[in-house]
Write an enzyme that holds these catalytic residues in place. Sequence first.
Site, PDB file in Angstrom:
ATOM      1  N   CYS A 198      31.691  66.160  32.719  1.00 27.64           N
ATOM      2  CA  CYS A 198      31.202  67.281  33.599  1.00 27.64           C
ATOM      3  C   CYS A 198      30.661  66.085  35.156  1.00 27.64           C
ATOM      4  O   CYS A 198      30.538  66.933  36.201  1.00 27.64           O
ATOM      5  CB  CYS A 198      30.120  68.352  33.437  1.00 27.64           C
ATOM      6  SG  CYS A 198      28.540  67.195  33.418  1.00 27.64           S
ATOM      7  N   ASP A 213      14.681  52.392  18.615  1.00 23.64           N
ATOM      8  CA  ASP A 213      15.863  51.279  18.642  1.00 23.64           C
ATOM      9  C   ASP A 213      16.653  51.681  16.944  1.00 23.64           C
ATOM     10  O   ASP A 213      17.194  51.370  16.616  1.00 23.64           O
ATOM     11  CB  ASP A 213      15.051  49.482  18.340  1.00 23.64           C
ATOM     12  CG  ASP A 213      14.576  49.632  16.952  1.00 23.64           C
ATOM     13  OD1 ASP A 213      14.172  49.989  16.143  1.00 23.64           O
ATOM     14  OD2 ASP A 213      13.054  48.840  17.699  1.00 23.64           O
ATOM     15  N   HIS A 236       8.664  58.135  20.729  1.00 26.14           N
ATOM     16  CA  HIS A 236       9.537  58.170  21.284  1.00 26.14           C
ATOM     17  C   HIS A 236      11.215  58.448  21.947  1.00 26.14           C
ATOM     18  O   HIS A 236      10.954  57.840  22.961  1.00 26.14           O
ATOM     19  CB  HIS A 236       8.746  56.658  22.480  1.00 26.14           C
ATOM     20  CG  HIS A 236       7.426  56.343  22.281  1.00 26.14           C
ATOM     21  ND1 HIS A 236       6.799  55.668  22.846  1.00 26.14           N
ATOM     22  CD2 HIS A 236       6.544  57.443  23.016  1.00 26.14           C
ATOM     23  CE1 HIS A 236       5.482  55.930  22.841  1.00 26.14           C
ATOM     24  NE2 HIS A 236       5.289  56.964  22.889  1.00 26.14           N
ATOM     25  N   CYS A 266      23.132  64.118  29.293  1.00 21.31           N
ATOM     26  CA  CYS A 266      23.999  64.591  30.199  1.00 21.31           C
ATOM     27  C   CYS A 266      23.134  65.927  30.883  1.00 21.31           C
ATOM     28  O   CYS A 266      22.602  66.763  30.975  1.00 21.31           O
ATOM     29  CB  CYS A 266      24.886  65.392  30.127  1.00 21.31           C
ATOM     30  SG  CYS A 266      26.045  66.327  32.116  1.00 21.31           S
ATOM     31  N   CYS A 278      24.811  68.948  32.286  1.00 21.95           N
ATOM     32  CA  CYS A 278      25.423  70.310  30.977  1.00 21.95           C
ATOM     33  C   CYS A 278      24.573  69.550  29.420  1.00 21.95           C
ATOM     34  O   CYS A 278      24.596  70.705  29.146  1.00 21.95           O
ATOM     35  CB  CYS A 278      26.836  69.925  31.233  1.00 21.95           C
ATOM     36  SG  CYS A 278      27.379  68.354  30.004  1.00 21.95           S
ATOM     37  N   GLY A 294       2.176  45.642  14.369  1.00 19.25           N
ATOM     38  CA  GLY A 294       3.615  45.625  15.586  1.00 19.25           C
ATOM     39  C   GLY A 294       2.927  46.764  16.876  1.00 19.25           C
ATOM     40  O   GLY A 294       3.941  47.024  17.719  1.00 19.25           O
ATOM     41  N   THR A 295       2.445  46.303  17.139  1.00 17.34           N
ATOM     42  CA  THR A 295       1.282  47.576  17.798  1.00 17.34           C
ATOM     43  C   THR A 295       0.309  47.490  18.614  1.00 17.34           C
ATOM     44  O   THR A 295      -0.611  47.508  18.102  1.00 17.34           O
ATOM     45  CB  THR A 295       1.758  49.359  17.168  1.00 17.34           C
ATOM     46  OG1 THR A 295       1.440  50.405  19.248  1.00 17.34           O
ATOM     47  CG2 THR A 295       0.151  49.885  16.483  1.00 17.34           C
ATOM     48  N   CYS A 300      28.972  62.242  32.304  1.00 17.61           N
ATOM     49  CA  CYS A 300      30.106  62.920  31.318  1.00 17.61           C
ATOM     50  C   CYS A 300      30.362  63.415  32.145  1.00 17.61           C
ATOM     51  O   CYS A 300      31.560  63.481  33.260  1.00 17.61           O
ATOM     52  CB  CYS A 300      28.780  64.043  31.349  1.00 17.61           C
ATOM     53  SG  CYS A 300      29.453  65.367  30.246  1.00 17.61           S
ATOM     54  N   GLU A 334      -1.915  39.482  16.989  1.00 17.79           N
ATOM     55  CA  GLU A 334      -2.848  39.393  17.468  1.00 17.79           C
ATOM     56  C   GLU A 334      -3.993  40.372  17.023  1.00 17.79           C
ATOM     57  O   GLU A 334      -3.098  41.891  16.700  1.00 17.79           O
ATOM     58  CB  GLU A 334      -2.998  39.371  19.427  1.00 17.79           C
ATOM     59  CG  GLU A 334      -2.165  40.399  20.189  1.00 17.79           C
ATOM     60  CD  GLU A 334      -2.285  40.292  20.985  1.00 17.79           C
ATOM     61  OE1 GLU A 334      -1.510  38.589  21.947  1.00 17.79           O
ATOM     62  OE2 GLU A 334      -1.274  41.419  21.806  1.00 17.79           O
TER      63      GLU A 334
HETATM   64  N1  APR Z   1       5.010  41.019  14.520  1.00 17.03           N
HETATM   65  C1  APR Z   1       3.852  41.232  14.036  1.00 17.03           C
HETATM   66  N2  APR Z   1       3.353  42.269  15.627  1.00 17.03           N
HETATM   67  C2  APR Z   1       3.914  41.428  16.482  1.00 17.03           C
HETATM   68  C3  APR Z   1       4.929  40.271  16.366  1.00 17.03           C
HETATM   69  C4  APR Z   1       5.922  40.293  15.284  1.00 17.03           C
HETATM   70  N3  APR Z   1       6.500  39.482  15.357  1.00 17.03           N
HETATM   71  N4  APR Z   1       5.329  40.317  17.888  1.00 17.03           N
HETATM   72  C5  APR Z   1       4.923  41.056  19.226  1.00 17.03           C
HETATM   73  N5  APR Z   1       3.566  41.495  17.363  1.00 17.03           N
HETATM   74  C6  APR Z   1       2.371  42.365  18.373  1.00 17.03           C
HETATM   75  C7  APR Z   1       1.778  42.344  19.943  1.00 17.03           C
HETATM   76  O1  APR Z   1       0.886  41.483  19.305  1.00 17.03           O
HETATM   77  C8  APR Z   1       1.729  43.661  20.382  1.00 17.03           C
HETATM   78  O2  APR Z   1       0.284  43.915  19.845  1.00 17.03           O
HETATM   79  O3  APR Z   1       3.189  43.378  18.395  1.00 17.03           O
HETATM   80  C9  APR Z   1       2.647  44.211  19.798  1.00 17.03           C
HETATM   81  C10 APR Z   1       3.695  45.085  20.851  1.00 17.03           C
HETATM   82  O4  APR Z   1       3.326  45.736  21.693  1.00 17.03           O
HETATM   83  P1  APR Z   1       3.732  46.836  23.316  1.00 17.03           P
HETATM   84  O5  APR Z   1       4.722  45.711  23.843  1.00 17.03           O
HETATM   85  O6  APR Z   1       2.476  46.966  23.769  1.00 17.03           O
HETATM   86  O7  APR Z   1       4.436  47.944  22.145  1.00 17.03           O
HETATM   87  P2  APR Z   1       3.973  48.822  21.468  1.00 17.03           P
HETATM   88  O8  APR Z   1       2.256  49.269  21.362  1.00 17.03           O
HETATM   89  O9  APR Z   1       4.990  49.837  21.347  1.00 17.03           O
HETATM   90  O10 APR Z   1       4.170  49.531  23.171  1.00 17.03           O
HETATM   91  C11 APR Z   1       3.693  51.056  23.280  1.00 17.03           C
HETATM   92  O11 APR Z   1       4.173  51.389  25.536  1.00 17.03           O
HETATM   93  O12 APR Z   1       6.135  50.511  27.061  1.00 17.03           O
HETATM   94  C12 APR Z   1       5.718  51.796  25.958  1.00 17.03           C
HETATM   95  O13 APR Z   1       7.000  53.572  25.254  1.00 17.03           O
HETATM   96  C13 APR Z   1       6.784  51.852  25.207  1.00 17.03           C
HETATM   97  O14 APR Z   1       6.632  52.627  22.424  1.00 17.03           O
HETATM   98  C14 APR Z   1       6.306  51.813  24.103  1.00 17.03           C
HETATM   99  C15 APR Z   1       4.484  51.884  23.603  1.00 17.03           C
END
Ligand code: APR
Length: 245
Positions: free
Chosen positions: A151, A105, A120, A128, A131, A188-189, A149, A216
């Site tokens: 083309c 983003d 990612h 495109c 091209c 946040g992953t 595009c 979580e």
């Molecule tokens: N603050 C912190 N953590 C948060 C919040 C928040 N406000 N809201 C949600 N989360 C946490 C969730 O608990 C979860 O563990 O963010 C995580 C989001 O997980 P995913 O949706 O799986 O995102 P991500 O880990 O970035 O996914 C990896 O998967 O679908 C593909 O290519 C896509 O880059 C992405 C990859």
Amino acid sequence: MMDDLTKRAAKDLADARYVTALTGAGISVESGIPPFRGKGGVWEKIDPSYADIDRFMRDPADVWRVLIKEMKEVVDRARPNDAHTGLAKLEEMEILKSVITQNVDGLHQMAGNTDVIEFHGTFAWQRCLACDKKVGTGEIDISEIPPRCDCGGIYRPDVIFFGEMIPPDALIRSKQIASECDVMLVMGTSAVVHPAATMPVIAKQSGAKVIEINLERTPLTDNISDYLIMGKGGEVMNRILAEWA
Ligand code: APR
């Protein structure tokens, strides 16, 4: 308990020599971009196979209609939240050196971070298929789907679909940073998509502290992370930064 961990994180960051962050969709939730997994996630509404490159190549119009068009509308509106600006502030304070993000983003750059590795790819550009011309996503006309595009070729976002290779430069640099940093902030992953989720493992093996910020627990919690600060990215970041005030 939470305050203790916030203080601990502020101290670990202040004492570190080389801090890096690994971020995922959760960090942009407070900017109005839904995560992929879990409650309210994109994959609850849409089948994840829509993000497969094979599916896109088979029927680009369908994938544009179901997934990419809405993504464009959401990303166009999004602005950095306190989690992004907090990481930019940490860079300004010369604490954070680089951000490895799974997000496409562009909000880290908008917030002011200057070394952002887009693991990612990026949604800022379209390419495109015929091209290979690149145009800014904001400039393409989506009144007809799929957008084309001059083309005649179909545009695809410059993101990494499932089934595509991580850009080699991003992978090589991320592995290097993970092995050299002494603190990795993992924010946040869900840490289930590899090889991004392997970066904290490399950091840990190389002796770094791994600090998780998430709503979580994840597969990293207890195994790899030194500790988890449970909460929203923006709120936790504000509390950590307040320790410097
Ligand atoms: N603050 C912190 N953590 C948060 C919040 C928040 N406000 N809201 C949600 N989360 C946490 C969730 O608990 C979860 O563990 O963010 C995580 C989001 O997980 P995913 O949706 O799986 O995102 P991500 O880990 O970035 O996914 C990896 O998967 O679908 C593909 O290519 C896509 O880059 C992405 C990859």
